[in-house]
Design a protein around this motif. Structure first.
Motif, PDB file in Angstrom:
ATOM      1  N   VAL A 123       0.843  -1.203   0.000  1.00 49.31           N
ATOM      2  CA  VAL A 123       0.000   0.000   0.000  1.00 49.31           C
ATOM      3  C   VAL A 123       0.876   1.250   0.000  1.00 49.31           C
ATOM      4  CG1 VAL A 123      -1.546   1.359   1.479  1.00 49.31           C
ATOM      5  CG2 VAL A 123      -2.065  -1.036   1.030  1.00 49.31           C
ATOM      6  N   ASP A 124       1.873   1.271   0.873  1.00 44.94           N
ATOM      7  CA  ASP A 124       2.758   2.432   0.968  1.00 44.94           C
ATOM      8  C   ASP A 124       3.598   2.586  -0.300  1.00 44.94           C
ATOM      9  OD1 ASP A 124       3.748   4.644   2.565  1.00 44.94           O
ATOM     10  OD2 ASP A 124       5.632   3.524   2.654  1.00 44.94           O
ATOM     11  N   GLY A 125       4.096   1.483  -0.815  1.00 45.77           N
ATOM     12  CA  GLY A 125       4.896   1.536  -2.036  1.00 45.77           C
ATOM     13  C   GLY A 125       4.101   2.028  -3.231  1.00 45.77           C
ATOM     14  N   ILE A 126       2.877   1.580  -3.345  1.00 44.46           N
ATOM     15  CA  ILE A 126       2.013   2.046  -4.433  1.00 44.46           C
ATOM     16  C   ILE A 126       1.835   3.557  -4.330  1.00 44.46           C
ATOM     17  CG2 ILE A 126      -0.373   2.034  -5.274  1.00 44.46           C
ATOM     18  CD1 ILE A 126      -0.358  -1.021  -4.776  1.00 44.46           C
ATOM     19  N   ASP A 127       1.557   4.024  -3.135  1.00 44.67           N
ATOM     20  CA  ASP A 127       1.390   5.463  -2.918  1.00 44.67           C
ATOM     21  C   ASP A 127       2.657   6.213  -3.334  1.00 44.67           C
ATOM     22  OD1 ASP A 127       0.439   7.950  -1.975  1.00 44.67           O
ATOM     23  OD2 ASP A 127       1.356   7.584  -0.027  1.00 44.67           O
ATOM     24  N   ASN A 128       3.807   5.741  -2.882  1.00 40.98           N
ATOM     25  CA  ASN A 128       5.066   6.412  -3.196  1.00 40.98           C
ATOM     26  C   ASN A 128       5.374   6.395  -4.693  1.00 40.98           C
ATOM     27  OD1 ASN A 128       5.698   7.131  -0.533  1.00 40.98           O
ATOM     28  ND2 ASN A 128       6.626   5.159  -0.136  1.00 40.98           N
ATOM     29  N   TYR A 129       5.200   5.269  -5.326  1.00 43.51           N
ATOM     30  CA  TYR A 129       5.522   5.168  -6.743  1.00 43.51           C
ATOM     31  C   TYR A 129       4.550   5.969  -7.603  1.00 43.51           C
ATOM     32  CZ  TYR A 129       9.277   1.759  -6.283  1.00 43.51           C
ATOM     33  OH  TYR A 129      10.468   1.151  -6.000  1.00 43.51           O
TER      34      TYR A 129
ATOM     35  N   LEU B 239      -0.924  -5.180  -9.569  1.00 40.48           N
ATOM     36  CA  LEU B 239       0.038  -5.437  -8.495  1.00 40.48           C
ATOM     37  C   LEU B 239      -0.685  -5.709  -7.178  1.00 40.48           C
ATOM     38  CD1 LEU B 239       2.946  -5.537  -7.463  1.00 40.48           C
ATOM     39  CD2 LEU B 239       2.851  -3.053  -7.211  1.00 40.48           C
ATOM     40  N   TRP B 240      -1.708  -4.910  -6.871  1.00 41.69           N
ATOM     41  CA  TRP B 240      -2.469  -5.136  -5.642  1.00 41.69           C
ATOM     42  C   TRP B 240      -3.191  -6.476  -5.703  1.00 41.69           C
ATOM     43  CZ3 TRP B 240      -2.619  -4.069  -0.788  1.00 41.69           C
ATOM     44  CH2 TRP B 240      -3.735  -4.427  -0.045  1.00 41.69           C
ATOM     45  N   SER B 241      -3.849  -6.763  -6.810  1.00 40.00           N
ATOM     46  CA  SER B 241      -4.581  -8.034  -6.951  1.00 40.00           C
ATOM     47  C   SER B 241      -3.631  -9.223  -6.814  1.00 40.00           C
ATOM     48  CB  SER B 241      -5.298  -8.079  -8.308  1.00 40.00           C
ATOM     49  OG  SER B 241      -6.263  -7.056  -8.383  1.00 40.00           O
ATOM     50  N   TYR B 242      -2.460  -9.130  -7.408  1.00 37.44           N
ATOM     51  CA  TYR B 242      -1.456 -10.191  -7.315  1.00 37.44           C
ATOM     52  C   TYR B 242      -1.007 -10.382  -5.866  1.00 37.44           C
ATOM     53  CZ  TYR B 242       2.910 -12.741  -7.946  1.00 37.44           C
ATOM     54  OH  TYR B 242       3.922 -13.656  -7.858  1.00 37.44           O
ATOM     55  N   THR B 243      -0.774  -9.292  -5.164  1.00 42.66           N
ATOM     56  CA  THR B 243      -0.347  -9.366  -3.771  1.00 42.66           C
ATOM     57  C   THR B 243      -1.413 -10.030  -2.905  1.00 42.66           C
ATOM     58  OG1 THR B 243       1.023  -7.390  -4.052  1.00 42.66           O
ATOM     59  CG2 THR B 243       0.456  -8.021  -1.786  1.00 42.66           C
ATOM     60  N   VAL B 244      -2.668  -9.677  -3.125  1.00 37.88           N
ATOM     61  CA  VAL B 244      -3.763 -10.314  -2.376  1.00 37.88           C
ATOM     62  C   VAL B 244      -3.758 -11.810  -2.650  1.00 37.88           C
ATOM     63  CG1 VAL B 244      -6.281 -10.489  -2.183  1.00 37.88           C
ATOM     64  CG2 VAL B 244      -5.192  -8.229  -2.214  1.00 37.88           C
ATOM     65  N   GLU B 245      -3.609 -12.208  -3.905  1.00 37.47           N
ATOM     66  CA  GLU B 245      -3.542 -13.638  -4.253  1.00 37.47           C
ATOM     67  C   GLU B 245      -2.428 -14.342  -3.478  1.00 37.47           C
ATOM     68  OE1 GLU B 245      -5.214 -15.719  -6.316  1.00 37.47           O
ATOM     69  OE2 GLU B 245      -6.623 -14.213  -7.064  1.00 37.47           O
TER      70      GLU B 245
END
Length: 187
Positions: A159-165, A177-183
């Protein structure tokens, strides 16, 4: 909107756009359409205004707003976790000032202990929130019960990395990327 809210709203945009050092109370007053002494009526200093803005933003990005535990059931857990994260990404993406302001908070946190403490508290609420959410998932039989803390930290970092990038303008497929991480976390 009250004058205090207008000041905070203008400060939000100006601190994001120009940073703490280059934003003056005169700039904020001008944008609001009031005198500089009127700003002092509500906030005794630029630091106090920045602190009030930090407090308001931290309250707005609280974990429970985006990931309400009560809405996660055995029938929707994975979709809910994915959807809540995607909603958060969408909100961040739609606000051009948000990521810039968060970067400014991070910069100022290296200079001011109270700002660092506030930022760390937000991160900790996400770790604790995800941990509780994953324990709930384990109770429902959806999440494997081992390494829940590490999984909570992983979700927080994503979550933090997505915000920063996003704030840097990096063109990743954040939704994927989020969907993959949840998987990965739910395996």
């Amino acid at each position: 909107m009250s004058t205090q809210e207008l000041i905070l709203e203008s400060a939000y945009r100006l601190f994001a756009r120009h940073g703490f050092e280059k934003t003056s109370l005169s700039m904020i007053a001008k944008e609001v359409g009031i005198s500089k002494p009127a700003v002092y009526y509500y906030f005794p200093s630029k630091e106090a205004l920045f602190g009030a803005l930090l407090e308001a933003v931290c309250s707005e990005i609280r974990f429970g707003k985006y990931f309400p535990l009560a809405s996660f059931t055995v029938d929707n857990y994975k979709e809910q976790l994915t959807g809540c994260g995607l909603r958060m990404i969408g909100e961040q993406r739609s606000d051009p000032h948000y990521s810039l302001l968060m970067k400014e908070f991070m910069i100022q946190s290296t200079r001011e202990e109270s700002i660092l403490s506030a930022m760390m508290a937000v991160i900790q609420t996400y770790v604790e929130g995800f941990h509780e959410l994953l324990r709930h998932g384990a109770d429902l039989g959806i999440v494997q019960g081992e390494d829940l803390r590490a999984k909570a930290e992983q979700l927080t970092m994503i979550v933090d990395g997505i915000d920063n990038y996003m704030g840097l303008g990096v063109a990743f497929d954040y939704e994927r990327l989020w969907s993959y991480t949840v998987e990965q976390v739910l395996r």
